[in-house]
Design a protein around this motif. Structure first.
Motif, PDB file in Angstrom:
ATOM      1  N   ARG A  74       0.796  -1.064   0.068  1.00 50.48           N
ATOM      2  CA  ARG A  74       0.100   0.163   0.189  1.00 50.48           C
ATOM      3  C   ARG A  74       0.996   1.163   0.030  1.00 50.48           C
ATOM      4  NH1 ARG A  74      -0.920   2.781   4.881  1.00 50.48           N
ATOM      5  NH2 ARG A  74       0.477   1.904   6.597  1.00 50.48           N
ATOM      6  N   PRO A  75       0.373   2.507  -0.708  1.00 54.13           N
ATOM      7  CA  PRO A  75       1.185   3.348  -0.600  1.00 54.13           C
ATOM      8  C   PRO A  75       1.298   4.022   0.825  1.00 54.13           C
ATOM      9  CG  PRO A  75      -0.518   3.708  -2.259  1.00 54.13           C
ATOM     10  CD  PRO A  75      -0.846   2.398  -1.342  1.00 54.13           C
ATOM     11  N   VAL A  76       2.464   4.437   1.301  1.00 54.57           N
ATOM     12  CA  VAL A  76       2.770   5.039   2.436  1.00 54.57           C
ATOM     13  C   VAL A  76       3.906   6.092   2.367  1.00 54.57           C
ATOM     14  CG1 VAL A  76       4.207   3.152   3.215  1.00 54.57           C
ATOM     15  CG2 VAL A  76       3.246   4.526   5.131  1.00 54.57           C
ATOM     16  N   PRO A  77       3.872   7.080   3.068  1.00 55.60           N
ATOM     17  CA  PRO A  77       5.019   8.189   2.986  1.00 55.60           C
ATOM     18  C   PRO A  77       6.088   7.568   3.662  1.00 55.60           C
ATOM     19  CG  PRO A  77       3.144   9.245   3.607  1.00 55.60           C
ATOM     20  CD  PRO A  77       2.725   7.973   3.749  1.00 55.60           C
ATOM     21  N   VAL A  78       7.334   7.579   2.967  1.00 54.30           N
ATOM     22  CA  VAL A  78       8.756   7.068   3.271  1.00 54.30           C
ATOM     23  C   VAL A  78       9.756   8.227   3.275  1.00 54.30           C
ATOM     24  CG1 VAL A  78      10.508   5.389   2.963  1.00 54.30           C
ATOM     25  CG2 VAL A  78       8.073   4.880   2.638  1.00 54.30           C
ATOM     26  N   LEU A  79      10.170   8.605   4.391  1.00 54.71           N
ATOM     27  CA  LEU A  79      11.348   9.248   4.844  1.00 54.71           C
ATOM     28  C   LEU A  79      12.771   8.716   4.830  1.00 54.71           C
ATOM     29  CD1 LEU A  79      12.483  12.161   4.950  1.00 54.71           C
ATOM     30  CD2 LEU A  79      11.925  12.018   7.329  1.00 54.71           C
ATOM     31  N   MET A  80      13.497   8.522   3.885  1.00 52.42           N
ATOM     32  CA  MET A  80      14.810   7.593   3.889  1.00 52.42           C
ATOM     33  C   MET A  80      15.986   8.343   4.302  1.00 52.42           C
ATOM     34  SD  MET A  80      15.957   5.007   0.742  1.00 52.42           S
ATOM     35  CE  MET A  80      14.427   4.047   1.107  1.00 52.42           C
ATOM     36  N   ALA A 128      -9.084  16.495  -0.945  1.00 56.97           N
ATOM     37  CA  ALA A 128      -9.132  17.029  -2.257  1.00 56.97           C
ATOM     38  C   ALA A 128     -10.338  16.661  -3.027  1.00 56.97           C
ATOM     39  CB  ALA A 128      -7.856  16.897  -3.182  1.00 56.97           C
ATOM     40  N   ALA A 129     -10.890  17.361  -3.911  1.00 55.81           N
ATOM     41  CA  ALA A 129     -11.983  16.792  -4.826  1.00 55.81           C
ATOM     42  C   ALA A 129     -11.564  15.447  -5.410  1.00 55.81           C
ATOM     43  CB  ALA A 129     -12.354  18.103  -6.051  1.00 55.81           C
ATOM     44  N   ILE A 140      -5.905  10.795 -14.318  1.00 52.21           N
ATOM     45  CA  ILE A 140      -5.538  10.803 -12.842  1.00 52.21           C
ATOM     46  C   ILE A 140      -6.758  10.898 -12.093  1.00 52.21           C
ATOM     47  CG2 ILE A 140      -4.591  12.567 -10.844  1.00 52.21           C
ATOM     48  CD1 ILE A 140      -3.032  13.668 -13.222  1.00 52.21           C
ATOM     49  N   ASN A 141      -6.915   9.796 -11.197  1.00 49.78           N
ATOM     50  CA  ASN A 141      -8.046   9.698 -10.351  1.00 49.78           C
ATOM     51  C   ASN A 141      -7.684  10.172  -8.937  1.00 49.78           C
ATOM     52  OD1 ASN A 141     -10.082   8.534  -8.487  1.00 49.78           O
ATOM     53  ND2 ASN A 141     -10.722   7.290 -10.096  1.00 49.78           N
ATOM     54  N   ARG A 142      -8.197  11.370  -8.526  1.00 48.58           N
ATOM     55  CA  ARG A 142      -7.667  11.888  -7.301  1.00 48.58           C
ATOM     56  C   ARG A 142      -8.388  11.224  -6.072  1.00 48.58           C
ATOM     57  NH1 ARG A 142      -7.802  18.602  -7.780  1.00 48.58           N
ATOM     58  NH2 ARG A 142      -6.799  18.170  -5.709  1.00 48.58           N
ATOM     59  N   ALA A 143      -9.643  10.664  -6.130  1.00 49.57           N
ATOM     60  CA  ALA A 143      -9.978  10.223  -5.171  1.00 49.57           C
ATOM     61  C   ALA A 143      -9.521   8.755  -4.877  1.00 49.57           C
ATOM     62  CB  ALA A 143     -11.509   9.881  -5.213  1.00 49.57           C
ATOM     63  N   GLU A 144      -8.992   8.061  -5.657  1.00 49.24           N
ATOM     64  CA  GLU A 144      -8.183   6.760  -5.483  1.00 49.24           C
ATOM     65  C   GLU A 144      -6.946   6.938  -5.374  1.00 49.24           C
ATOM     66  OE1 GLU A 144      -9.931   3.822  -8.263  1.00 49.24           O
ATOM     67  OE2 GLU A 144     -11.980   4.178  -7.521  1.00 49.24           O
ATOM     68  N   ARG A 145      -6.200   8.086  -5.667  1.00 47.47           N
ATOM     69  CA  ARG A 145      -4.958   8.177  -6.042  1.00 47.47           C
ATOM     70  C   ARG A 145      -4.129   7.255  -6.916  1.00 47.47           C
ATOM     71  NH1 ARG A 145      -2.861  11.982  -2.667  1.00 47.47           N
ATOM     72  NH2 ARG A 145      -0.731  11.465  -2.746  1.00 47.47           N
ATOM     73  N   ARG A 146      -4.886   7.088  -8.126  1.00 50.74           N
ATOM     74  CA  ARG A 146      -4.420   6.189  -9.153  1.00 50.74           C
ATOM     75  C   ARG A 146      -4.093   7.086 -10.410  1.00 50.74           C
ATOM     76  NH1 ARG A 146      -5.890   0.586  -8.382  1.00 50.74           N
ATOM     77  NH2 ARG A 146      -6.160   0.580 -10.281  1.00 50.74           N
ATOM     78  N   VAL A 147      -3.104   6.498 -11.119  1.00 52.95           N
ATOM     79  CA  VAL A 147      -2.626   6.980 -12.332  1.00 52.95           C
ATOM     80  C   VAL A 147      -2.587   6.165 -13.322  1.00 52.95           C
ATOM     81  CG1 VAL A 147      -0.927   8.346 -13.412  1.00 52.95           C
ATOM     82  CG2 VAL A 147      -1.545   9.148 -11.096  1.00 52.95           C
ATOM     83  N   GLU A 160       5.272  11.698  -5.510  1.00 54.42           N
ATOM     84  CA  GLU A 160       5.237  11.590  -7.019  1.00 54.42           C
ATOM     85  C   GLU A 160       3.714  11.986  -7.455  1.00 54.42           C
ATOM     86  OE1 GLU A 160       8.528   8.389  -7.553  1.00 54.42           O
ATOM     87  OE2 GLU A 160       6.579   7.894  -8.170  1.00 54.42           O
ATOM     88  N   PHE A 161       2.785  11.403  -6.629  1.00 56.68           N
ATOM     89  CA  PHE A 161       1.342  11.699  -6.984  1.00 56.68           C
ATOM     90  C   PHE A 161       0.970  13.303  -6.957  1.00 56.68           C
ATOM     91  CE2 PHE A 161      -3.234  12.038  -6.376  1.00 56.68           C
ATOM     92  CZ  PHE A 161      -3.888  11.275  -7.394  1.00 56.68           C
TER      93      PHE A 161
END
Length: 228
Positions: A74-80, A128-129, A140-147, A160-161
């Motif tokens: 699953r997408p999760v923010p990563v600070l490396m 966001a809308a 770009i599907n903003r609700a599902e965060r899919r490209v 990136e999204f």
């Protein structure tokens, strides 16, 4: 208000405890992992993290592999966290799903600011809308965060999204690096232009050439309907 969960993956106990103590003081729930397998298990556990602070050099398998396995689920923010300030190292990290990076040594104040900025971005994006934006063969599907492009799904990291959405909101308009830093990363001092450039390179690698145009000395623009 729900507390945000942060997974700190660091095999050096002193550094790990210092990061954890500072983040807890800032109000986060913190879980620690000291090697690659433990990090992946924690990320896939019953209470998955909202963000991962991830060292590159780890026992078991390294942080790049940890990031790859986490992002595949699953997408999760990563600070490396990296010991080397090399563009190649940063690009490799971005390529496997990292959203941001800090070079050791770093200040705890900067680390907390980066964590806050990443979480704030995800929260803002979730409000966001939810319309689907179609630009040429890019969808770009903003609700599902899919490209998707030309019917093929493209996996992007949260950063990136968000960067692509900012460019897509003003197609053909040139956005400066400082403007993108302020709008996407929440940085106001303009000191992270290499971060923007690295993420643009990662987007181009995933979306294909010809879609994002460089305006030298200024910034970037999304060319609608551009050909490969």
């Amino acid at each position: 208000m729900n507390q945000r969960r942060v997974l700190v993956v660091e095999d050096e106990p002193t550094i790990a405890e210092s990061i954890a103590a500072r983040l807890r003081a800032e109000g986060y729930l913190v879980q620690l992992a000291a090697d690659g397998p433990a990090a992946v298990a924690a990320a896939h556990g019953a209470e998955p993290p909202d963000l991962v602070v991830l060292d590159v050099m780890l026992p078991g398998f390294d942080g790049l592999e940890v990031c790859r396995r986490i992002q595949a689920d699953r997408p999760v923010p990563v600070l490396m966290l990296t010991a080397r300030d090399s563009e190649t190292d940063h690009l490799v990290g971005l390529g496997v799903g990292a959203d941001d990076y800090l070079t050791k040594p770093f200040s705890m104040r900067v680390l907390c600011a980066r964590v806050q900025a990443l979480l704030r971005r995800v929260e803002r994006a979730s409000r966001a809308a939810g319309e689907v934006v179609a630009l040429g063969d890019l969808e770009i599907n903003r609700a599902e965060r899919r490209v998707g492009r030309a019917g093929a799904d493209i996996h992007l990291t949260p950063t990136e999204f968000d960067l692509l959405v900012r460019l897509a909101e003003r197609p053909r308009a040139v956005l400066s690096r400082d403007q993108l830093l302020a709008e996407v990363w929440g940085w106001a001092n303009g000191s992270g232009t290499r971060t923007v450039d690295s993420h643009i390179k990662a987007l181009r690698r995933k979306l294909g050439p010809g879609l994002i145009r460089t305006v030298h000395g200024v910034g970037y623009a999304l060319d609608v309907g551009a050909e490969r």
